[in-house]
Design an enzyme around this catalytic site. Sequence first.
Site, PDB file in Angstrom:
ATOM      1  CD  GLN A 224       0.467  -0.586   3.243  1.00 36.17           C
ATOM      2  OE1 GLN A 224       1.191  -1.342   2.615  1.00 36.17           O
ATOM      3  NE2 GLN A 224       0.380  -0.613   4.559  1.00 36.17           N
ATOM      4  N   GLY A 225       2.159   1.127   0.152  1.00 31.78           N
ATOM      5  CA  GLY A 225       3.039   2.292   0.104  1.00 31.78           C
ATOM      6  C   GLY A 225       3.227   2.996   1.430  1.00 31.78           C
ATOM      7  CB  SER A 226       2.655   1.969   4.964  1.00 31.37           C
ATOM      8  OG  SER A 226       3.436   0.790   5.016  1.00 31.37           O
TER       9      SER A 226
ATOM     10  NE  ARG B  75      -4.992   0.885  13.769  1.00 32.33           N
ATOM     11  CZ  ARG B  75      -3.784   1.092  14.307  1.00 32.33           C
ATOM     12  NH1 ARG B  75      -2.698   0.604  13.715  1.00 32.33           N
ATOM     13  NH2 ARG B  75      -3.649   1.795  15.402  1.00 32.33           N
TER      14      ARG B  75
ATOM     15  CB  THR C 242      -2.186   7.328   6.527  1.00 28.97           C
ATOM     16  OG1 THR C 242      -1.619   6.571   5.451  1.00 28.97           O
ATOM     17  CG2 THR C 242      -1.843   8.796   6.342  1.00 28.97           C
TER      18      THR C 242
ATOM     19  CB  ALA D  55      -3.740  12.175   6.273  1.00 25.81           C
TER      20      ALA D  55
ATOM     21  N   GLY E  83      -7.601   3.015   1.804  1.00 23.18           N
ATOM     22  CA  GLY E  83      -7.481   1.761   1.063  1.00 23.18           C
ATOM     23  C   GLY E  83      -8.751   0.994   0.791  1.00 23.18           C
ATOM     24  CD  GLU E  84     -10.552  -1.456   5.196  1.00 21.07           C
ATOM     25  OE1 GLU E  84     -10.905  -2.566   5.615  1.00 21.07           O
ATOM     26  OE2 GLU E  84     -10.462  -0.452   5.930  1.00 21.07           O
TER      27      GLU E  84
END
Length: 780
Positions: free
Chosen positions: A490-492, A531, A533, A725, A729-730
Site C-alpha cells: 500500500q506504500g506505507s 488505519r 496513515t 489525513a 485503502g478500503e
Amino acid sequence: MNNSSTVGKSVPRLERVTKVTGSLKYLGDVDLPGMVHGKILRSTMAHATIERIDAAAAAKLPGVVAILTRDDVIGNPHYNSHYGPILKDQPVVALDRVRYVGDPVAVVAAITPAIAEEAVELIEVDYQPLPVLLTPEEAMAEGVPLLHEGVQKPKHGFADVQDVGPVAGTNICNRFQLRKGDIEKGFAESDYIFEDVFTSPTTQHAALEPLTAAAQLDSTGRLTIWSTVQNPFVIRDEMAELFNLPLSMVRVIALHLGGGYGSKLYLKLEPIVAALALKARRPVMITLTREEVFLTITKHAARIHIKTGVKKDGTIVARDCRVHLNTGAYAEIGPRVAKKSGYTAAGPYVIPNVNIESCLLYTNTVPAGAFRGFGVSQSTWAHESQTDMIARALNLDPLELRLKNLLDEGKEFVTGERIHSFALKECLQKVAAAIEWGKKVEPREPFRAAGKGLACLIKSTLTPSMSSASVRLNEDGSAHVYVGTVDIGQGSDTAMAQIASEELGIPIEQVLIVHSDTDLTPYDQSTSSSRSTFHTGRAVQLAAQEVKRELACMAAPIFRVSPEDLIFENQAVRLKSGPGSEALAFRDLLVRHFGINGANLMGHGIVRTRSVDEKGGPHTSSFWFAGATAAEVEVDTETGRVRILRYATAADVGKVINPLHCEQQLRGAAITGIGQALLEELVYQGGVPINPNFLDYNLPRFLDIPERLIVILVERPHPDGPYGAKGVGETAVIPAAPAIANAIEDAVGVRIKDLPITPEKVLRALQEAAGKKTLQYKTG
C-alpha cells in the site's frame, strides 16, 4: 516553511527499484541455517471424528525430521492446545474431530518440501463422518450438532470485542444487537414498507504472495517467528500466550508483503510451525500452496434481510436489518466483522428508528476472517441495493433520495455519536457528475441496453487502538524511522518517510524506514482497517516534532532567540525571518551541542484512540470513512454479459499525503470490488470447495476493467490525523457491487439480489421478467 516539502506530492515508492529488479526480499527468500520444510496433512472430510492416526510409515521415510499429530499436542507442557484472537476455539492440529475440508490434521518436517509432501501422503487417518452444516440457516436449525462447546477467551482480548461470546447451546458464535428509537412505531408511521433479502458468497483475498511462516527456538527457549503477517505485535502477544512465554521471549519479524487484504491478520501458520520447530529442534518453514491458502481463510458469506419504512417523499423512517454471517469452522476475527457489519447495516443515513441484529454462525466451511471492509461490503450490498429499489418504486431519483437522507457533518449516526470530518455528500455528488448522472446513455453493439447506478458507504476504523513510532536523527542529518506498520504493497513506507521528511526538513532520500520487528520497532496494533496513515503516520509526526523541539532548544541560545523563532529546512535550523537568514546544519548543531561526533537525537510518538469521547459518550471510530461509487454499464440482453463503460469512485481522504499512491489504492480497490460484484465465489459441493485455485476461481482480467476508471480524492481534513489525513485503502471496494447492480437495473429493469452478478443470473432474470410480462399480457 520547508523547501524539502514532500507531503501532498506524488513521491515515487521507496522500494520501486528493488521491486522492479526482483531484489526486494520477501519471506520466501529467507533460508535459515539448518532449516527444514513443513507440509500439512489436511482433512478430506467436512465434519468427522478422528478414529485413528498412524504416521509410522511416514516417520520411516528418509529425510523426515519430525511429525506433529494430536498425540504431541494433547497435554503438551510447552504450549496450549487451542488459540484464537477473540475465542480460543482453533486447535494447533485437529484433536477429537475435524470441522471442515482442509482442517490441519498432522504436519511433517523434512529436509526438502518434496520429501515432506511424500511423507504426508503416507499418514493414515480413519474418520467417522458427522452431519455437515454448510450455511448459517442449517447451523441454526433445531437438533443439529454443535460445532463448539465450552470455548474460552484469551487472557488479553481486544477492547472493542470484550462483550462478545457464543450463545450457549447453539452454533451462534456471536450475536450483535443495536437499537435506536422505536422500530415498530417507525413502521407504523411509514407510508410504504420494503422488505428484501440479499446474499453475498464466500470469496478469497487472492494476495499474490501465499501465506508463509518460519519458526526457530534457541537454546534459551526464545521463540523467533518470521511470518507474512499484517499485525506482528498481535502475533507476538498471541504466541506468547499460546506457548506460556513472557513477551520478551517471543520475537516476530515481518518483511515486505506481497499483498494481504486482511488474509494475513492474526494467527494462521504460526502455531503449527512453532510447535513443529519445537519437536524438530530445528528451524522450520511452511509455505502454503495456492489451494491451501483457499483452505485457510476466506471472506464471510452473508445473508441479509432488510426491511425499510419510508414516507411518500422518500424520507427513511425505519430500518430493520438481520445479518447472518458464515464464519466457517472457527471464529477467527469473525465477532469483530459481525459487529462492524452490524452497525453499518442501516447505511450512511439519518434514520430515527433502527433495529439491527448481526449473527455470526459456525459452519463446516473454511474459516472466514478479515477482508477489505471488515463486513461492511456485505451490509452495503444490501442497504444500497434496496435504497435504489425504493427510489425506483417511488419514482424518485436515486441520487436525490440519498442526498435527502444522507448523514452529514454533525448529524447523529445510529451508534449515537455525531459524525465529523465526513464529506460523503461531496463524494456522492462528484461521482454522479463524473458519469453525467441524469444524461441518457446509448448502448453500442452488441450491447442492447445501458444504465447508470450509484452507491455510497460509511465505515469505521479500528477503535480503540494504539500506534507508536520513533524517529532517530543521525549525526549527519539523515534519519531512521522505526514503525510497526507493515508495508503490504500500500506504500506505507513512502508515506511515513514523507511525513518525517516534511517535519524535519530533510530530503526523503535520506530517510530510512526500519521495518516491523517486535524486538526493534515500537508497538503498532495492526496494519488493517486503513488505519496506518492516520495512526502510525501521526505517531511519526509526533516523534519528528519531539526531535525538532530538542533541536530548537539546542539552537535557541546560539541564535539568541526563543525556540519558537526557529524553523527547519534543508537539514538545517534557521531563523524564521527570511530565506537569507543564517542557518546552522543539523550536523554542526549536534557536534556543537554534544562536543563530539556520533551524537544523535531520538523522538517518540504515541497515538491512542479510545471508545468513549471526552464527555463519556460513544466513540465507535476515531474517524469515519466516507466514499461513493457511480457506474455506467452496458448489458447484452441476449447473453446477460455486463460491461462497465465509466466507473467513478470518490473517497474522503482527509488530506492527500501522496496523490499517486491514493489513486493507486482506490483503483486497485475498485477492481477488487468489481471482481466481488461480477465474478468471484468459492463454490462448495457437499462441503468440498471445488474451485480453490486461480484457474477455476474467477478473478478480474484486464478486459473486466472499466473503459474509464475515474478516481476522485476529496479532502475534508480530520483534526487528529497527520496534516488532516485519514485512511483510503478500503473505501472503493465497498460500494462497487450495489453501484453495478443498480446500473444493471437502470439498464434492463431486473434486480439481482445474489452476488456475484454473473451473465447467467442476468439472463435468467431477463427471461423471467419477459415471461411475467407475457403471462400478464395473455391473462389481461
